[in-house]
Write a protein that holds these residues in place. Structure first.
Motif, PDB file in Angstrom:
ATOM      1  N   SER A 130      45.627  43.745  47.734  1.00 58.66           N
ATOM      2  CA  SER A 130      44.804  44.951  47.931  1.00 58.66           C
ATOM      3  C   SER A 130      45.159  46.085  46.980  1.00 58.66           C
ATOM      4  CB  SER A 130      44.828  45.462  49.377  1.00 58.66           C
ATOM      5  OG  SER A 130      46.013  46.151  49.678  1.00 58.66           O
ATOM      6  N   THR A 131      46.157  45.924  46.107  1.00 59.10           N
ATOM      7  CA  THR A 131      46.378  46.910  45.047  1.00 59.10           C
ATOM      8  C   THR A 131      45.148  46.940  44.134  1.00 59.10           C
ATOM      9  OG1 THR A 131      48.792  46.776  45.013  1.00 59.10           O
ATOM     10  CG2 THR A 131      47.735  47.382  42.955  1.00 59.10           C
ATOM     11  N   THR A 132      44.789  48.130  43.692  1.00 61.53           N
ATOM     12  CA  THR A 132      43.657  48.270  42.773  1.00 61.53           C
ATOM     13  C   THR A 132      44.166  48.675  41.389  1.00 61.53           C
ATOM     14  OG1 THR A 132      43.354  50.597  43.404  1.00 61.53           O
ATOM     15  CG2 THR A 132      42.080  48.938  44.612  1.00 61.53           C
ATOM     16  N   VAL A 133      43.440  48.269  40.366  1.00 63.63           N
ATOM     17  CA  VAL A 133      43.747  48.696  38.997  1.00 63.63           C
ATOM     18  C   VAL A 133      42.473  49.222  38.360  1.00 63.63           C
ATOM     19  CG1 VAL A 133      45.593  46.979  38.791  1.00 63.63           C
ATOM     20  CG2 VAL A 133      43.316  46.440  37.935  1.00 63.63           C
ATOM     21  N   ASN A 134      42.648  50.106  37.387  1.00 64.99           N
ATOM     22  CA  ASN A 134      41.505  50.687  36.692  1.00 64.99           C
ATOM     23  C   ASN A 134      41.929  50.949  35.253  1.00 64.99           C
ATOM     24  OD1 ASN A 134      39.303  52.261  35.792  1.00 64.99           O
ATOM     25  ND2 ASN A 134      38.918  52.951  37.885  1.00 64.99           N
ATOM     26  N   ARG A 135      41.449  50.116  34.352  1.00 68.09           N
ATOM     27  CA  ARG A 135      41.848  50.238  32.948  1.00 68.09           C
ATOM     28  C   ARG A 135      40.686  49.826  32.057  1.00 68.09           C
ATOM     29  NH1 ARG A 135      46.407  50.142  29.483  1.00 68.09           N
ATOM     30  NH2 ARG A 135      46.021  48.955  27.574  1.00 68.09           N
ATOM     31  N   ASP A 136      40.396  50.651  31.063  1.00 71.64           N
ATOM     32  CA  ASP A 136      39.358  50.346  30.068  1.00 71.64           C
ATOM     33  C   ASP A 136      38.044  49.946  30.734  1.00 71.64           C
ATOM     34  OD1 ASP A 136      41.237  50.829  28.060  1.00 71.64           O
ATOM     35  OD2 ASP A 136      41.866  48.726  27.989  1.00 71.64           O
ATOM     36  N   GLY A 137      37.668  50.672  31.777  1.00 71.71           N
ATOM     37  CA  GLY A 137      36.411  50.379  32.445  1.00 71.71           C
ATOM     38  C   GLY A 137      36.473  49.239  33.435  1.00 71.71           C
ATOM     39  N   ILE A 138      37.650  48.637  33.614  1.00 71.78           N
ATOM     40  CA  ILE A 138      37.837  47.549  34.567  1.00 71.78           C
ATOM     41  C   ILE A 138      38.385  48.128  35.869  1.00 71.78           C
ATOM     42  CG2 ILE A 138      39.097  45.425  35.080  1.00 71.78           C
ATOM     43  CD1 ILE A 138      39.329  45.049  31.996  1.00 71.78           C
ATOM     44  N   ALA A 139      37.638  48.007  36.945  1.00 74.24           N
ATOM     45  CA  ALA A 139      38.105  48.415  38.264  1.00 74.24           C
ATOM     46  C   ALA A 139      38.101  47.174  39.146  1.00 74.24           C
ATOM     47  CB  ALA A 139      37.203  49.493  38.853  1.00 74.24           C
ATOM     48  N   ALA A 140      39.276  46.729  39.568  1.00 69.81           N
ATOM     49  CA  ALA A 140      39.373  45.467  40.294  1.00 69.81           C
ATOM     50  C   ALA A 140      40.470  45.545  41.352  1.00 69.81           C
ATOM     51  CB  ALA A 140      39.645  44.314  39.332  1.00 69.81           C
ATOM     52  N   THR A 141      40.398  44.639  42.309  1.00 74.92           N
ATOM     53  CA  THR A 141      41.322  44.616  43.437  1.00 74.92           C
ATOM     54  C   THR A 141      42.048  43.279  43.499  1.00 74.92           C
ATOM     55  OG1 THR A 141      39.857  46.076  44.701  1.00 74.92           O
ATOM     56  CG2 THR A 141      41.508  44.849  45.946  1.00 74.92           C
ATOM     57  N   VAL A 142      43.341  43.332  43.773  1.00 73.15           N
ATOM     58  CA  VAL A 142      44.143  42.107  43.891  1.00 73.15           C
ATOM     59  C   VAL A 142      43.777  41.373  45.173  1.00 73.15           C
ATOM     60  CG1 VAL A 142      46.469  41.198  44.180  1.00 73.15           C
ATOM     61  CG2 VAL A 142      46.068  43.063  42.568  1.00 73.15           C
ATOM     62  N   VAL A 143      43.457  40.078  45.051  1.00 67.70           N
ATOM     63  CA  VAL A 143      43.124  39.263  46.233  1.00 67.70           C
ATOM     64  C   VAL A 143      44.067  38.081  46.404  1.00 67.70           C
ATOM     65  CG1 VAL A 143      40.697  39.932  46.198  1.00 67.70           C
ATOM     66  CG2 VAL A 143      41.414  37.881  44.960  1.00 67.70           C
ATOM     67  N   GLY A 144      44.909  37.785  45.407  1.00 64.52           N
ATOM     68  CA  GLY A 144      45.818  36.651  45.532  1.00 64.52           C
ATOM     69  C   GLY A 144      46.937  36.719  44.510  1.00 64.52           C
ATOM     70  N   ARG A 145      47.947  35.890  44.733  1.00 66.89           N
ATOM     71  CA  ARG A 145      49.086  35.851  43.811  1.00 66.89           C
ATOM     72  C   ARG A 145      49.655  34.445  43.726  1.00 66.89           C
ATOM     73  NH1 ARG A 145      55.298  37.758  44.364  1.00 66.89           N
ATOM     74  NH2 ARG A 145      54.846  37.773  46.601  1.00 66.89           N
ATOM     75  N   VAL A 146      50.075  34.073  42.534  1.00 68.96           N
ATOM     76  CA  VAL A 146      50.859  32.857  42.301  1.00 68.96           C
ATOM     77  C   VAL A 146      52.179  33.276  41.668  1.00 68.96           C
ATOM     78  CG1 VAL A 146      50.963  30.587  41.225  1.00 68.96           C
ATOM     79  CG2 VAL A 146      48.748  31.547  41.870  1.00 68.96           C
ATOM     80  N   ARG A 147      53.260  32.698  42.141  1.00 72.94           N
ATOM     81  CA  ARG A 147      54.571  32.897  41.518  1.00 72.94           C
ATOM     82  C   ARG A 147      54.902  31.637  40.739  1.00 72.94           C
ATOM     83  NH1 ARG A 147      57.964  37.289  40.403  1.00 72.94           N
ATOM     84  NH2 ARG A 147      60.111  36.561  40.215  1.00 72.94           N
TER      85      ARG A 147
ATOM     86  N   CYS B 163      54.656  25.932  40.103  1.00 71.31           N
ATOM     87  CA  CYS B 163      54.279  26.895  41.130  1.00 71.31           C
ATOM     88  C   CYS B 163      55.400  27.031  42.152  1.00 71.31           C
ATOM     89  CB  CYS B 163      52.995  26.433  41.811  1.00 71.31           C
ATOM     90  SG  CYS B 163      52.463  27.509  43.153  1.00 71.31           S
ATOM     91  N   LEU B 164      55.820  28.284  42.400  1.00 72.42           N
ATOM     92  CA  LEU B 164      56.878  28.563  43.371  1.00 72.42           C
ATOM     93  C   LEU B 164      56.338  29.049  44.710  1.00 72.42           C
ATOM     94  CD1 LEU B 164      59.497  30.431  41.141  1.00 72.42           C
ATOM     95  CD2 LEU B 164      59.328  27.982  41.638  1.00 72.42           C
ATOM     96  N   GLY B 165      55.043  29.273  44.799  1.00 72.49           N
ATOM     97  CA  GLY B 165      54.451  29.766  46.032  1.00 72.49           C
ATOM     98  C   GLY B 165      53.242  30.622  45.743  1.00 72.49           C
ATOM     99  N   SER B 166      52.524  30.999  46.819  1.00 77.03           N
ATOM    100  CA  SER B 166      51.311  31.787  46.635  1.00 77.03           C
ATOM    101  C   SER B 166      51.022  32.594  47.887  1.00 77.03           C
ATOM    102  CB  SER B 166      50.121  30.871  46.325  1.00 77.03           C
ATOM    103  OG  SER B 166      49.823  30.040  47.445  1.00 77.03           O
ATOM    104  N   GLU B 167      50.084  33.511  47.747  1.00 76.99           N
ATOM    105  CA  GLU B 167      49.574  34.270  48.883  1.00 76.99           C
ATOM    106  C   GLU B 167      48.150  34.684  48.585  1.00 76.99           C
ATOM    107  OE1 GLU B 167      51.172  38.214  49.572  1.00 76.99           O
ATOM    108  OE2 GLU B 167      52.019  38.266  47.544  1.00 76.99           O
ATOM    109  N   GLY B 168      47.389  35.006  49.645  1.00 78.60           N
ATOM    110  CA  GLY B 168      46.031  35.474  49.467  1.00 78.60           C
ATOM    111  C   GLY B 168      45.055  34.379  49.090  1.00 78.60           C
ATOM    112  N   ASP B 169      43.975  34.771  48.406  1.00 79.56           N
ATOM    113  CA  ASP B 169      42.897  33.865  48.020  1.00 79.56           C
ATOM    114  C   ASP B 169      43.014  33.529  46.538  1.00 79.56           C
ATOM    115  OD1 ASP B 169      42.119  34.362  50.585  1.00 79.56           O
ATOM    116  OD2 ASP B 169      40.295  35.472  50.064  1.00 79.56           O
ATOM    117  N   LEU B 170      42.791  32.251  46.211  1.00 75.36           N
ATOM    118  CA  LEU B 170      42.973  31.790  44.834  1.00 75.36           C
ATOM    119  C   LEU B 170      41.948  30.712  44.474  1.00 75.36           C
ATOM    120  CD1 LEU B 170      46.860  31.607  44.875  1.00 75.36           C
ATOM    121  CD2 LEU B 170      45.513  33.123  43.413  1.00 75.36           C
TER     122      LEU B 170
END
Length: 222
Positions: A58-75, A152-159
């Motif tokens: 759910s962290t959001t980023v906004n760079r160079d016109g890109i506004a997006a939200t984190v929905v998943g992670r892979v380690r 892959c060491l693990g994951s969370e969220g949607d991928l």
């Protein structure tokens, strides 16, 4: 946000991105595949190792016109360490990866055109990538600076792909002096290429960061 039920433990399973087929249950680590309104347990994901990333689901980023939200992670882990790759969805439907290692971030969007470049095509066919290989993507030249096999060491969220133990890939990072980035990844599903740029945390203009004990948020983000 839609919520389903984990078929293994019965816990609520938030669906942050209905367009993605895989979710990891935060309670029992079951990897769930969603298809046509059904849910199916397809295995168990490894528990994510502890880290101190300020990024979270759910962290959001906004760079160079890109506004997006984190929905998943892979380690991902390799012989000399590990790193995070966060999967983001923008409101207009575009998807991004945010690679994170040693306090730096690589925000990229898929760029399949580079897969037709001879050196990249040779890599996609299963051959080694030569270090210092140069390619042109998006009108810019890049040099291969980092090549590694990772697991892959693990994951969370949607991928978009399964993250069960044993899932591996070969990752090649390309850079140039201007701070642009190109990442090419080959795994069991094929080869993808992602084009973007490197940034520090402040350069991402992030929102909803994770609070970490003993960590002071940079002044630019406070």
């Amino acid at each position: 946000m839609e919520s389903l039920t984990c078929p293994s433990c019965g816990a609520a399973l938030p669906v942050r991105d209905p367009g993605l087929p895989y979710s990891t249950c935060a309670y029992c680590q079951t990897l769930v595949r969603r298809a046509e309104g059904t849910v199916e347990a397809v295995g168990t994901v490894a528990v994510l190792p502890a880290d101190v990333s300020p990024i979270q689901i759910s962290t959001t980023v906004n760079r160079d016109g890109i506004a997006a939200t984190v929905v998943g992670r892979v380690r991902w882990g390799w012989s000399d360490g590990s790193w995070n790759e966060w999967f983001l969805r923008a409101a207009d439907g575009r998807v991004f990866w945010l690679g994170e290692a040693m306090g730096m971030y690589m925000l990229t969007c898929e760029y399949p055109a580079v897969l037709d470049v001879p050196g990249i095509r040779n890599f996609a066919e299963g051959n080694p990538m030569a270090r210092d290989c140069t390619v042109k993507a998006g009108g810019k030249w890049f040099t291969a600076t980092d090549i590694k096999d990772a697991a892959c060491l693990g994951s969370e969220g949607d991928l978009p792909f399964p993250t069960l133990p044993g899932w591996t890939m070969t990752n090649v990072d390309f850079r140039n002096a201007a701070g642009d980035a190109l990442s090419v990844q080959r795994d069991a599903q094929g080869t993808t290429a992602w084009l973007g740029a490197w940034s520090d945390l402040a350069g991402l203009a992030p929102g909803n960061l994770r609070q970490i004990e003993g960590w002071t948020m940079p002044r630019a983000l406070a």
